[in-house]
Design an enzyme around this catalytic site. Structure first.
Site, PDB file in Angstrom:
ATOM      1  N   ASP A 191     -19.548 -55.651 -18.368  1.00 39.79           N
ATOM      2  CA  ASP A 191     -19.491 -55.604 -16.900  1.00 39.79           C
ATOM      3  C   ASP A 191     -20.140 -56.851 -16.299  1.00 39.79           C
ATOM      4  O   ASP A 191     -20.915 -56.765 -15.347  1.00 39.79           O
ATOM      5  CB  ASP A 191     -20.181 -54.342 -16.385  1.00 39.79           C
TER       6      ASP A 191
ATOM      7  N   GLY B 150     -22.690 -48.667  -8.654  1.00 34.97           N
ATOM      8  CA  GLY B 150     -22.129 -47.446  -9.204  1.00 34.97           C
ATOM      9  C   GLY B 150     -23.189 -46.519  -9.760  1.00 34.97           C
ATOM     10  O   GLY B 150     -23.029 -45.294  -9.767  1.00 34.97           O
ATOM     11  N   PHE B 151     -24.297 -47.065 -10.215  1.00 37.84           N
ATOM     12  CA  PHE B 151     -25.393 -46.270 -10.778  1.00 37.84           C
ATOM     13  C   PHE B 151     -26.160 -45.547  -9.667  1.00 37.84           C
ATOM     14  O   PHE B 151     -26.556 -44.396  -9.818  1.00 37.84           O
ATOM     15  CB  PHE B 151     -26.328 -47.210 -11.549  1.00 37.84           C
TER      16      PHE B 151
END
Length: 845
Positions: free
Chosen positions: A654, A539-540
């Site tokens: 996470d 996602g980064f």
């Protein structure tokens, strides 16, 4: 004819006498179903060792039914049926018989049931009661030989050969000795004897519910807290039995053919080993345990040692002082001792004492009864044990004992005793200053004070010069780019000064303790971020492999999402992880902020992320069970450090298989701290309006209400354990027959005692049934719906490394599928609304 008739009569009489004699001889140790044992009658075991019947203690007005040794003075009663429900001594019509349902029942003169064996018996037609030469009264089937009930399963105050002292972890049953109330009152007294529920058990004497005495742990040959008794005595007498399938853990006492013996718990709490040798006139006391005051549990309080050869008997450990000097001088030692100097790791965030900066060390103390409440780890050497202790700030001491291995203590050290002739070695953790030789302390203290004063003066002068220099440079810092060497591998960009980095991205109160590396250096190391160097994408943004010139291999995470959320995660990661150091956390080497480029540089993990091996059919065989168990333990240690032992106290938020990286030795390292949050130790819950995490790993309270805590990470860790055991993804597993997800399927198999069926088939040649079952149990406890039902990471580490009894998990009820439309595949950074919270969801990778 007269002679013949007389001969017949005589023959009939002889046969009748033989039959009657045989009948009574055979019946002397047995009660058949139609018979009764009355007051004044007894059963006697076949070899005349034990007798069973009614008796009345001296100076008592009560009558009891019990077993005692026959013909050995003084009479020793070893078992009593009705110790809590005595008969009146005037009740001479009481009787013992076998009831219609096959149970043994004691009736008073009014035919009221006073006591019963109270077991379920399928067939009661051939039931009988037999008194054996072991002192065991057995209710059994005369035909099949099946035993329905036996007195040895219900100890009183006497530990006989063949009797069990222990517990059954599955049924909750415990086998304990309990003392008489007084010498003439057999009712249960204040004291009891049992064993502790730990990896290496020890005998305890409890005064009601408070520890009164303990023997020290069992090392396979002896109890380490009883150095006066030779190991050979245990080989002959004691046997330790543990059956994981049945759930039983107990000690038993083997009979000796040369003499009779037993262990007795007296009404005072004292314990005696008593024996009788053939031909001796009476019982002899072989040994007496529990000698006041040093044997009494924790006489001297925390961090103090009791020595019966010294006066006063109590003394503080080196580096400790009495908590209350006044009470100590009065002989009241219960408050114990406290540290004189804080450990270095406990001073993080505080002002360090002058001269205190060297790492904590260990002081060896010999000849001790080791403290109670040790955590036991299966490590192979004393050096590993020392390293484990040194890396955990809560660890106060360790010992490495043959047969037990690594013993570690956290917090107070309780119930220690000095043995001048034996005992074990304890390694006590102390601040470095406490280990300086006493003769040098005054000189060192003076030197420290002088150094501190000089340092303050020098620091003040240096600060003045630095401020003057900063003022001079204010207008000059944008005139050009300069760089200087970082070791032999890279350069730090001065084009973006530290001050400019904070603008719009970081705050002054969030200092980064990282080198700032030039973009050109990173681009060169990754071959300009070529596709063949790409390790993966999250996602980064994408992650690339690189190689610094004359330096190590690196992993570079390049921010692709330059929205406010992406930059916030970038800032969060470099601020948090730069302050953390643990062998199970990935190490951050530096960062880069130049123009639109935001990059984070990590150490390179050659075995990449756990999901690459765990969910790939061609790779998962490389992950045998020892490696998987090591990964579970390593992640647990890393989480404990984040939650409790680091200076920041962090919730990861996470945790998932793709965020567990593996080094060259397959050791796990937790990565990706973009969503991590700090919390105060006193905080129980934290609320957020932006729920961000990964589908399949998020706890119910976080996904639905935006509430997170340490227990949110515990839930994610539980999912991780179940995925590691099964080799299956929680997000994609579905048991069609009963519409179960991975968590419910694991619980179904565990509740049906088929836990090993949950195991990945590739582990068949390497698995440990006990470890698999224990990990499955822990994993299910971690994924409980309510946070209060989940253990802490400290509890989890203890459960993973010991045989401690765990509570039974409830069936998992939370299903994320109920709240998320699964018709389409979940994608990275997919948004959905859950109870009015915006949730960033990414499918587990």
């Amino acid at each position: 004819m007269g002679f013949r008739q007389a001969w017949k009569v005589l023959l009939i009489c002889l046969i009748s006498c033989y039959i009657i004699q045989t009948y009574y001889c055979n019946a002397s140790d047995t009660i058949q179903q139609s018979w009764k044992l009355l007051v004044g009658e007894t059963l006697t075991s076949a070899s005349q060792v034990f007798e069973f019947g009614f008796f009345t203690p001296a100076n008592s007005d009560k009558r009891y039914l019990g077993i005692w040794f026959k013909n050995i003075p003084p009479i020793k009663v070893v078992w009593i049926a009705n110790r809590e429900s005595p008969l009146k001594v005037s009740d001479s019509a009481a009787s013992l018989s076998i009831s219609e349902n096959g149970n043994l029942v004691l009736l008073d003169g009014t035919q009221t049931v006073i006591w019963s064996s109270n077991v379920s018996i399928s067939s009661n037609k051939t039931v009988a009661v037999v008194l054996l030469d072991s002192g065991n009264l057995v209710l059994k089937d005369n035909v099949s030989g099946q035993t329905f009930w036996e007195s040895l399963d219900y100890p009183c105050d006497t530990f006989l050969p063949g009797m069990k002292i222990g517990f059954n972890s599955k049924t909750g049953e415990k086998w304990l000795l309990s003392s008489w109330q007084k010498e003439n009152d057999p009712s249960p007294g204040n004291f009891s004897i049992g064993i502790s529920e730990q990896l290496s058990p020890q005998f305890f004497v409890w005064n009601k519910f408070t520890p009164y005495y303990r023997t020290g742990e069992w090392n396979g040959l002896k109890f380490i807290g009883l150095p006066c008794i030779d190991s050979a005595a245990y080989i002959i007498q004691f046997v330790f039995q543990q059956d994981f399938q049945e759930g039983t853990t107990y000690f038993t006492f083997l009979p000796n053919t040369s003499f009779l013996n037993f262990v007795e718990l007296q009404s005072t709490g004292s314990v005696q080993v008593v024996q009788w040798t053939n031909g001796a006139p009476a019982w002899e006391i072989y040994a007496t345990m529990v000698h006041a005051p040093c044997d009494i549990y924790n006489t001297c309080g925390p961090s103090a040692v009791c020595s019966k050869h010294n006066f006063p008997i109590c003394s503080c450990l080196r580096g400790f002082v009495p908590q209350s000097g006044d009470e100590w001088s009065k002989g009241n030692w219960t408050g114990g001792c406290v540290r004189r100097t804080e450990l270095l790791c406990q001073q993080k965030g505080n002002t360090l004492s002058p001269g205190v900066g060297l790492q904590d060390r260990f002081l060896k103390l010999s000849g001790l009864k080791l403290p109670d409440l040790a955590a036991i780890f299966r490590l192979d050497s004393a050096s590993e044990c020392e390293k484990l202790c040194l890396n955990n700030c809560s660890c106060t001491a360790y010992a490495y004992v043959a047969g037990i291995r690594c013993m570690v203590w956290s917090g107070d050290l309780l119930d220690m005793q000095d043995y001048s002739y034996s005992g074990e070695d304890l390694f006590l953790r102390l601040a470095y200053s406490e280990l300086v030789f006493p003769g040098k302390r005054k000189f060192k203290r003076t030197l420290i004070i002088c150094s501190a004063v000089f340092s303050c003066l020098f620091s003040g002068f240096a600060l003045f010069c630095l401020l003057k220099h900063k003022i001079h440079q204010t207008g000059q810092k944008r005139k050009g780019a300069r760089s200087f060497s970082l070791g032999h591998s890279c350069c730090i960009s001065k084009d973006y000064t530290v001050e400019s980095l904070w603008v719009g991205h970081l705050k002054k109160e969030d200092p980064i303790e990282l080198p700032l590396i030039e973009f050109e250096v990173i681009a060169t190391s990754t071959n300009n971020f070529k596709e063949e160097n790409k390790l993966g994408e999250g996602g980064f943004g994408p992650v690339f492999k690189g190689k610094l010139k004359d330096g190590p291999e690196i992993a570079v995470k390049r921010l692709s999402n330059r929205t406010g959320q992406g930059i916030e995660e970038f800032k969060n990661e470099i601020v948090l992880i730069s302050k953390l150091q643990h062998r199970n956390l990935v190490r951050l080497l530096g960062c880069c902020i130049e123009g639109e480029e935001f990059l984070i540089i990590y150490e390179y993990m050659p075995n990449r992320s756990l999901d690459k091996s765990l969910f790939d059919a061609s790779q998962k065989e490389l992950l045998d069970w020892p490696k998987r168990f090591n990964i579970i333990q390593g992640v647990a240690r890393g989480l404990l450090y984040l939650h409790r032992d680091s200076c920041l106290n962090i919730i990861h938020r996470d945790l998932k298989v793709s965020n567990i990286l593996l080094d060259e030795d397959m050791n796990p390292k937790i990565s990706d701290f973009g969503l991590a949050r700090t919390f105060q130790k006193q905080q129980q819950l934290v609320h957020t309006h932006r729920v961000a995490g990964t589908y399949g790993y998020m706890s119910p309270e976080y996904a639905l209400r935006g509430v997170f805590s340490e227990k949110s990470d515990v839930f994610s860790f539980g999912v991780l354990i179940l995925e590691i055991i099964s080799g299956k993804k929680n997000s994609s597993f579905h048991y069609v027959e009963e519409n179960l997800n991975l968590l419910n399927y694991a619980w179904k198999l565990w509740s049906e005692q088929r836990g090993l069926d949950f195991m990945d088939g590739t582990l068949i040649n390497s698995f440990s049934p006990e470890e698999i079952t224990r990990c499955l149990h822990v994993g299910l406890l971690c994924v409980q719906e309510h946070p209060r039902d989940r253990p802490t990471m400290a509890d989890i580490i203890l459960m993973l490394n010991s045989e401690m009894k765990c509570s039974s998990p409830k069936q998992p009820t939370f299903k994320f599928e109920t709240y998320l439309d699964l018709d389409g595949s979940a994608k990275d950074n997919e948004r959905c609304s859950v109870n009015e919270f915006s949730a960033s969801l990414s499918q587990g990778r």
